[in-house]
Design an enzyme around this catalytic site. Structure first.
Site, PDB file in Angstrom:
ATOM      1  N   PHE A 151      17.691 -31.540 -12.817  1.00  8.77           N
ATOM      2  CA  PHE A 151      16.348 -31.756 -13.383  1.00  8.77           C
ATOM      3  C   PHE A 151      16.227 -30.893 -14.634  1.00  8.77           C
ATOM      4  O   PHE A 151      16.353 -29.678 -14.564  1.00  8.77           O
ATOM      5  CB  PHE A 151      15.235 -31.402 -12.389  1.00  8.77           C
ATOM      6  CG  PHE A 151      13.874 -31.662 -12.979  1.00  8.77           C
ATOM      7  CD1 PHE A 151      13.335 -32.945 -12.986  1.00  8.77           C
ATOM      8  CD2 PHE A 151      13.143 -30.636 -13.576  1.00  8.77           C
ATOM      9  CE1 PHE A 151      12.105 -33.206 -13.571  1.00  8.77           C
ATOM     10  CE2 PHE A 151      11.910 -30.885 -14.162  1.00  8.77           C
ATOM     11  CZ  PHE A 151      11.390 -32.169 -14.152  1.00  8.77           C
ATOM     12  N   ASP A 236      20.603 -24.118 -17.701  1.00 10.86           N
ATOM     13  CA  ASP A 236      19.160 -24.327 -17.612  1.00 10.86           C
ATOM     14  C   ASP A 236      18.655 -23.373 -16.530  1.00 10.86           C
ATOM     15  O   ASP A 236      18.792 -23.635 -15.338  1.00 10.86           O
ATOM     16  CB  ASP A 236      18.870 -25.790 -17.249  1.00 10.86           C
ATOM     17  CG  ASP A 236      17.382 -26.061 -17.038  1.00 10.86           C
ATOM     18  OD1 ASP A 236      16.600 -25.091 -16.962  1.00 10.86           O
ATOM     19  OD2 ASP A 236      17.011 -27.250 -16.939  1.00 10.86           O
ATOM     20  N   LYS A 265       9.118 -21.480 -17.214  1.00 12.95           N
ATOM     21  CA  LYS A 265       8.358 -21.180 -15.994  1.00 12.95           C
ATOM     22  C   LYS A 265       7.771 -19.751 -15.934  1.00 12.95           C
ATOM     23  O   LYS A 265       6.701 -19.532 -16.447  1.00 12.95           O
ATOM     24  CB  LYS A 265       9.195 -21.527 -14.761  1.00 12.95           C
ATOM     25  CG  LYS A 265       9.373 -23.055 -14.645  1.00 12.95           C
ATOM     26  CD  LYS A 265       9.566 -23.536 -13.242  1.00 12.95           C
ATOM     27  CE  LYS A 265       9.269 -25.011 -13.098  1.00 12.95           C
ATOM     28  NZ  LYS A 265      10.393 -25.907 -13.395  1.00 12.95           N
TER      29      LYS A 265
HETATM   30  C1  LIG Z   1      10.582 -27.127 -14.302  1.00  6.50           C
HETATM   31  C2  LIG Z   1      11.911 -27.306 -14.884  1.00  6.50           C
HETATM   32  C3  LIG Z   1      12.082 -27.889 -16.160  1.00  6.50           C
HETATM   33  C4  LIG Z   1      10.933 -28.466 -16.939  1.00  6.50           C
HETATM   34  O1  LIG Z   1      10.003 -27.504 -17.294  1.00  6.50           O
HETATM   35  P1  LIG Z   1       8.581 -27.946 -17.913  1.00  6.50           P
HETATM   36  O2  LIG Z   1       7.943 -26.642 -18.263  1.00  6.50           O
HETATM   37  O3  LIG Z   1       7.857 -28.695 -16.833  1.00  6.50           O
HETATM   38  O4  LIG Z   1       8.857 -28.810 -19.072  1.00  6.50           O
HETATM   39  C5  LIG Z   1      13.366 -27.955 -16.672  1.00  6.50           C
HETATM   40  N1  LIG Z   1      14.413 -27.482 -15.995  1.00  6.50           N
HETATM   41  C6  LIG Z   1      14.289 -26.918 -14.783  1.00  6.50           C
HETATM   42  C7  LIG Z   1      15.509 -26.385 -14.082  1.00  6.50           C
HETATM   43  C8  LIG Z   1      13.046 -26.827 -14.173  1.00  6.50           C
HETATM   44  O5  LIG Z   1      12.927 -26.292 -12.957  1.00  6.50           O
END
Ligand SMILES: *Cc1c(COP(=O)(O)O)cnc(C)c1O
Length: 408
Positions: A151, A236, A265
């Site tokens: 994700f 990420d 986050k």
């Molecule tokens: C939440 C998340 C995203 C997206 O972040 P947003 O602030 O909602 O755009 C991308 N990568 C990972 C691993 C996430 O947990």
């Protein structure tokens, strides 16, 4: 209009109904919201409009890493609110420059680009890696490889990077230049590579995709493979960063250093902030005008992030996170041993997934809420726990007993 959802232990007042109706009629219905209205947060707890208290093991989806309204963050952001809210990136501001210095130092990276969310941080990583590899190896380069169950966000490029069809349905045409790796093996990585490949992007522990850690051995092999092939390795760490896994970034615990790492986050403890960090060699591919963001590195969010870093990097804090990890993991293993409906317990630091035999994670989340515990799902069969990093042993014990009650 669909029936308003009723919460067993919470009498619906006319005011509640009004908020639900306002939401349903006026907000695009992209979220399956819990039918409670949260009005206040304090530390590990939040309160609904009836005054009911919940132990928050979601941290606003790994955002309020230091809990709600941490006094040091409130003080820093409030002080900045009285000085300067926003001026754009056309001017220098001290909070952003100081945060950049502090953040690159603790992340063992050289330079940072600031944005406002995880998707934007990943979008910047995608753009940076493409520019870097085109400059270095030629215009044919630009392909990014990602993993199944990943994700990476909700923009067009990041849903394409996200190798899960449910996030892509109905949004085509999707941008090109992404390929998926089926299995966490070097064999599988090799079969996805082409002569256009620039970078491999991976969450060191997949969050939304089910709390799935990759083996340290595989991550080391992947690092070596990328180095040999001249591919950039992008981590990420939007969910795993900022102390969540017991070190500032997960890679520091796994000892596998990426070329680019993204954060968002919990970085500013609840205010929107994204960051794309890179080594000096890679970062130089971003030249004046190459990329930008109106709000990125906003002074209020930057002050909050500096305050968060002070707390998380203070001596003893990450040791506390790892002690709570040991306790939580131990409790979850004990719980799983007594129940045939739990098939797996996975995670690191204070990020845990409890995989159930059946697809009833949503139902368990609702029952937890009824007994006063907020938790998340990560797919239909996995319950996800993301307690605030300030969690105490007493609250972990309480959460486990509430979870046990909710599981039935
Ligand atoms: C939440 C998340 C995203 C997206 O972040 P947003 O602030 O909602 O755009 C991308 N990568 C990972 C691993 C996430 O947990």
């Amino acid at each position: 209009m669909p029936e308003l959802q009723k919460v067993a232990t919470h009498e619906l007042t006319s005011e509640d109904v009004q908020v639900q109706v306002l939401d349903r009629e006026n907000v695009m219905q992209t979220y399956a919201r819990q039918p409670i209205e949260i009005v206040r947060g304090e530390g590990m707890h939040v309160f609904d409009d009836q005054g009911k208290k919940y132990l928050d093991f979601t941290s606003g989806i790994a955002v309020c890493g230091l809990g709600h309204c941490h006094p040091a963050l409130v003080a820093a952001a409030t002080d900045q609110l009285h000085q300067l809210w926003h001026i754009s990136n056309l001017y220098l501001t001290a909070p952003q420059a100081e945060l950049a210095a502090r953040l690159t130092s603790i992340s063992d990276m050289d330079q940072v680009f600031f944005s406002n969310s995880g998707a934007e941080a990943n979008e910047a990583a995608i753009k940076l890696s493409r520019r870097y590899s085109k400059q270095k190896y030629g215009a044919h380069k630009g392909e990014i490889l990602t993993f199944m169950h990943s994700f990476h966000g909700r923009t067009l490029a990041t849903i394409t990077a996200t190798a899960q069809p449910k996030y892509q349905e109905g949004f085509g045409p999707l941008p090109g230049g992404f390929r998926y790796i089926e299995e966490p093996t070097i064999q599988s990585v090799k079969s996805a590579v082409t002569e256009k490949t620039s970078a491999i992007m991976i969450e060191p522990i997949q969050g939304e995709g089910g709390v799935r850690p990759f083996s340290t051995e595989f991550l080391h092999e992947l690092r070596d493979f990328c180095t040999r092939m001249g591919f950039l390795l992008i981590f990420d760490e939007v969910q795993t960063g900022a102390g969540r896994t017991g070190t500032w970034l997960a890679w520091q615990r796994l000892s596998v250093k990426p070329d680019i790492v993204t954060m968002a986050k919990s970085l500013a403890g609840g205010l929107p902030m994204g960051a794309t960090l890179a080594t000096e060699e890679v970062a130089q591919a971003f030249t004046p005008g190459a990329h930008g963001s109106t709000f990125g590195g906003n002074p209020v969010a930057a002050r909050a992030a500096l305050a968060l870093i002070d707390v998380v990097m203070a001596p003893g804090f990450l040791e506390h996170v790892r002690r709570r990890e040991q306790q939580l993991y131990g409790e979850l293993v004990k719980l799983a041993a007594t129940r045939s409906d739990i098939v797996d317990v996975r995670g690191l630091g204070l990020m845990w997934g409890i995989q159930l035999k059946t697809a009833r994670a949503g139902e368990v989340v609702n029952r937890c809420r009824d007994v006063g515990l907020l938790v998340l799902t990560a797919g239909a069969d996995t319950i996800r726990l993301l307690p605030p990093l300030i969690v105490t042993s007493k609250e972990i014990e309480l959460a486990i007993s509430l979870l046990q009650e909710a599981l039935g």
